[in-house]
Design an enzyme around this catalytic site. Sequence first.
Site, PDB file in Angstrom:
ATOM      1  CD  GLU A   9      -0.772 -27.612 -44.790  1.00 59.37           C
ATOM      2  OE1 GLU A   9      -0.091 -28.564 -45.244  1.00 59.37           O
ATOM      3  OE2 GLU A   9      -0.303 -26.745 -44.018  1.00 59.37           O
ATOM      4  CD  GLU A  15       1.134 -22.581 -40.677  1.00 59.45           C
ATOM      5  OE1 GLU A  15       1.951 -23.439 -40.305  1.00 59.45           O
ATOM      6  OE2 GLU A  15       1.049 -22.162 -41.852  1.00 59.45           O
TER       7      GLU A  15
END
Length: 418
Positions: free
Chosen positions: A164, A169
Amino acid sequence: MKIMTLLMGSSILLFSCSKALQTGPDQAALKIQANAAVGQSASTLSSSWELVFSDEFNTTGTFDSSKWTYSPRWSPAWAKYLTSSTDYVAQNGTDLVLKMDNAVIPGDPVPYHSGGIQTSGKFSFLYGKVEVRAKFKQGQGSWPAIWMMPETPVAYGDWPNSGEIDIMEHVNYENSVHQTIHNGSVTGSSGGSSATKTTAYNTADYNIYGITWSPTAVQFYVNNVLQYTYNRAAGATSAQWPFDKPFYLILNQSGGAGWPGAITNADLPFNMNVDYIRVYKEIPVLGNPGFEETALSPWGAWNPAGNTAVVTTNFRTGTKAIRQQGGETSLEQVITGLSPNTTYVFGGYARVSTAGESAMFGVKNYGGAAVNTAITNTSYTNSSVTFTTGSTNSSVTVYMYKPVAGTAYGDDFYFNKL
């Protein structure tokens, strides 16, 4: 982001996301094919990037369905409230707006609804550069993200083993963003990763979040400044480097579960505005194309019956050229990073010293038979060959080859995608 359902609580850390001129029947062609390694090194230089995917989000209404689908609601914390509706994912004429609120929707009795889209099944890529310009609202329980997941989700096993890449974020009221790698080596049992960097951002405006992903590293950027590099280890297994498979893109505004914790309803609605997303592929180029460098590298020379040298005479431009003298010689360079099933051209300028002598430009090891073109003029003349890579080929060997006695000169070589 998380592809598994994560435990909540203070112990949870960072949650993410002419056929050859011959001396005998087929002799030269055979020698070119057999000469697989002449000491040349691969060209790793690059001068430009080619845009291969983009969305400027400059229309109104729903997203471009040829590029995106809604991210579905399912068990992981980031996906718990995803809602496939233009109320939560829409374009406003300048941006894509991803929203989260606590509106009541008949027949959908979850306390919150949020928006997310992805390119899975529409677009994925292996290596390249991603840039996303976005801004978002802070708030307790908010979790906007820009990230990537493998198109084949279990190529190396369930999450996090197949990898990933979290381009950005943000959680809650933090004045920083998180950029993170997940895999079987750096991700712990709680879902936190040791391969992560926290960086300050402009909280009042748009910022550009990006990565450059190569076969050897993933580099993370904020506003075009390199913040963090995750390198492929020597002898790496898939546990440390599962990043050799195509990945797709995800944009979402989530919250209220997992890493950010509970939502303060007074802070709603949350939103992330995305101005654009752009993906580029690297365009490989020749190293030392005009032979002006001190050393011959990254070219290599094979001299079974002659010699190859950089000289300061008989150049076309600059102050240097390449000379092949005596009997059979070959000058070669491997270029990597090509796209399969793609057409390229290799060429340059060359001449022979005396009428009747010959040399050639050519390519080999690209997924097809060697292709070449003759050099017979005594003045510098442009000559080139085109070729199309095979379905699984991403490199080529380019060469200037002189099969018989005589002298040939070359200068100003080039390599381009058509």
